[in-house]
Design an enzyme around this catalytic site. Structure first.
Site, PDB file in Angstrom:
ATOM      1  N   ASP A  14      26.404 130.720 -21.195  1.00  0.00           N
ATOM      2  CA  ASP A  14      25.926 131.619 -22.063  1.00  0.00           C
ATOM      3  C   ASP A  14      26.954 131.446 -23.463  1.00  0.00           C
ATOM      4  OD1 ASP A  14      24.533 133.362 -23.339  1.00  0.00           O
ATOM      5  OD2 ASP A  14      25.241 135.187 -22.304  1.00  0.00           O
ATOM      6  N   HIS A  31      23.089 124.926 -29.589  1.00  0.00           N
ATOM      7  CA  HIS A  31      22.649 124.335 -28.141  1.00  0.00           C
ATOM      8  C   HIS A  31      23.217 122.712 -28.128  1.00  0.00           C
ATOM      9  CE1 HIS A  31      20.640 127.715 -27.276  1.00  0.00           C
ATOM     10  NE2 HIS A  31      19.755 127.671 -28.195  1.00  0.00           N
ATOM     11  N   LEU A 125      28.508 113.601  -6.496  1.00  0.00           N
ATOM     12  CA  LEU A 125      28.191 115.080  -7.002  1.00  0.00           C
ATOM     13  C   LEU A 125      27.020 115.534  -7.132  1.00  0.00           C
ATOM     14  CD1 LEU A 125      29.404 117.642  -8.575  1.00  0.00           C
ATOM     15  CD2 LEU A 125      28.944 116.383 -10.807  1.00  0.00           C
TER      16      LEU A 125
HETATM   17  C1  FPP Z   1      22.560 130.591 -23.494  1.00  0.00           C
HETATM   18  O1  FPP Z   1      23.084 130.715 -24.876  1.00  0.00           O
HETATM   19  C2  FPP Z   1      22.200 129.167 -23.444  1.00  0.00           C
HETATM   20  C3  FPP Z   1      20.961 128.813 -23.198  1.00  0.00           C
HETATM   21  C4  FPP Z   1      19.693 129.711 -23.073  1.00  0.00           C
HETATM   22  C5  FPP Z   1      20.354 127.435 -23.234  1.00  0.00           C
HETATM   23  C6  FPP Z   1      21.427 126.539 -22.307  1.00  0.00           C
HETATM   24  C7  FPP Z   1      21.337 125.298 -22.865  1.00  0.00           C
HETATM   25  C8  FPP Z   1      22.352 124.454 -23.001  1.00  0.00           C
HETATM   26  C9  FPP Z   1      23.792 124.600 -22.537  1.00  0.00           C
HETATM   27  C10 FPP Z   1      22.053 123.014 -23.950  1.00  0.00           C
HETATM   28  C11 FPP Z   1      22.300 121.754 -22.970  1.00  0.00           C
HETATM   29  C12 FPP Z   1      21.625 121.915 -21.680  1.00  0.00           C
HETATM   30  C13 FPP Z   1      21.819 120.610 -20.877  1.00  0.00           C
HETATM   31  C14 FPP Z   1      21.214 121.036 -19.476  1.00  0.00           C
HETATM   32  C15 FPP Z   1      21.549 119.377 -21.557  1.00  0.00           C
HETATM   33  P1  FPP Z   1      22.481 131.809 -25.667  1.00  0.00           P
HETATM   34  O2  FPP Z   1      21.562 130.817 -26.718  1.00  0.00           O
HETATM   35  O3  FPP Z   1      21.576 132.795 -25.118  1.00  0.00           O
HETATM   36  O4  FPP Z   1      23.659 132.292 -26.757  1.00  0.00           O
HETATM   37  P2  FPP Z   1      23.695 133.527 -27.421  1.00  0.00           P
HETATM   38  O5  FPP Z   1      23.838 134.645 -25.943  1.00  0.00           O
HETATM   39  O6  FPP Z   1      24.878 133.535 -27.942  1.00  0.00           O
HETATM   40  O7  FPP Z   1      22.492 134.003 -28.309  1.00  0.00           O
END
Ligand code: FPP
Length: 211
Positions: A14, A31, A125
Site C-alpha cells: 500500500d 505504481h 521461491l
Molecule cells: C496500493 O497503493 C497499491 C495498489 C492498488 C497496486 C499495487 C501495484 C503495484 C505495487 C505495482 C506493481 C505490481 C506488480 C505485481 C508488478 P495505492 O495506490 O492504494 O496507494 P494509496 O493508498 O497511497 O493511494
C-alpha cells in the site's frame, strides 16, 4: 509448537499513490516505483529464508478506481511479467497469479500464461501475485493457500482488506508507515528478524511454560 519447513510471507503493498502525490507526480509514477519495489522484494526474499511470497497487487474492490488507473495497473502487471519471466526462471522462482481471470484484459492473460509456463520448474521461491483477488470469494470457492506465517502491510493502514483472510488465521502481523515504493531489502529483513523473535503459540502455552 507447530514446525514448518516453509516460510510464507504475504504483503499488502500500500502507498504507491501517496508516494507519488507527495512528490508532485501522477499516481501512475507511484505504481511504476511500486513495481521496482516488487523486483527488489522478490530478489532478496530467498536470502531472508522466505520460500513463498504472496503479493496483493489488485483487489476485486480496486475495479472501483478510475478506469485510467485500472488500465495503467493492468498494463504494468503485463509488462512486469513479460520483462521478468526469464530472470525469475533463471533464479528458480515459480510464479503463479491468483484471483479471478475472467475480467482481466487479454494481453494480461497472455502474459500470465507465458510467465506461469516459463517459471513452472522453479523450486527456490513460490511467488504468487494476487490480481482481481478477494479472500471472501476464494473461501467461498474453496481455493485456499498454505497458511501465512508473516503478513506485512506498508502505507500506514492496519487492516487486511480482504486479503488471505483464511490463511492469516495465525499469521504474525507487521505494519509500517513506509510507503510501498520506499520498501527495500533492509525493511523486509527487519520484518523477518522481528518475526523470528515472536513467540508463536497457536493457542498453546508459551514455549518456556510448556510441561
Ligand atoms: C496500493 O497503493 C497499491 C495498489 C492498488 C497496486 C499495487 C501495484 C503495484 C505495487 C505495482 C506493481 C505490481 C506488480 C505485481 C508488478 P495505492 O495506490 O492504494 O496507494 P494509496 O493508498 O497511497 O493511494
Amino acid at each position: 509448537m507447530r514446525q514448518s519447513t516453509s516460510f510464507h510471507v504475504a504483503i499488502v503493498m500500500d502507498g504507491n499513490g501517496r508516494w507519488a502525490t507527495r512528490r508532485g507526480l501522477p499516481r501512475a509514477a507511484g505504481h511504476r516505483a511500486g513495481a521496482e519495489a516488487v523486483r527488489r522484494a522478490v530478489e532478496i526474499a530467498p536470502g531472508c529464508g522466505i520460500s513463498a511470497l504472496t503479493l496483493y497487487a489488485f483487489s476485486s474492490d480496486n475495479w472501483t478506481r478510475p478506469a485510467a488507473e485500472v488500465s495503467v495497473l493492468m498494463r504494468l502487471f503485463a509488462r512486469y511479467l513479460r520483462k521478468e519471466t526469464a530472470e525469475l526462471a533463471e533464479k528458480g522462482v515459480k510464479l503463479t497469479v491468483i484471483g479471478r481471470r475472467d475480467r482481466l484484459p487479454r494481453s494480461l492473460l497472455d502474459a500470465i500464461t507465458a510467465a506461469e509456463q516459463g517459471t513452472a520448474r522453479g523450486t527456490k521461491l513460490e511467488l504468487r501475485i494476487a490480481v482481481d483477488y478477494s479472500a471472501r470469494a476464494a473461501i467461498q470457492r474453496g481455493d485456499l493457500l498454505p497458511d501465512v506465517d508473516l503478513l506485512i502491510r506498508t502505507g500506514g493502514e492496519q487492516r487486511l482488506s480482504d486479503f488471505l483472510l483464511w490463511e492469516c488465521a495465525y499469521a504474525e502481523l507487521w505494519f509500517t508507515d513506509r510507503m510501498w515504493p520506499d520498501f527495500g531489502a533492509a525493511h523486509l529483513a527487519a520484518a523477518v528478524h522481528e518475526f523470528h523473535s515472536r513467540d508463536r503459540r497457536f493457542g498453546g502455552l508459551p514455549t518456556r511454560e510448556a510441561v
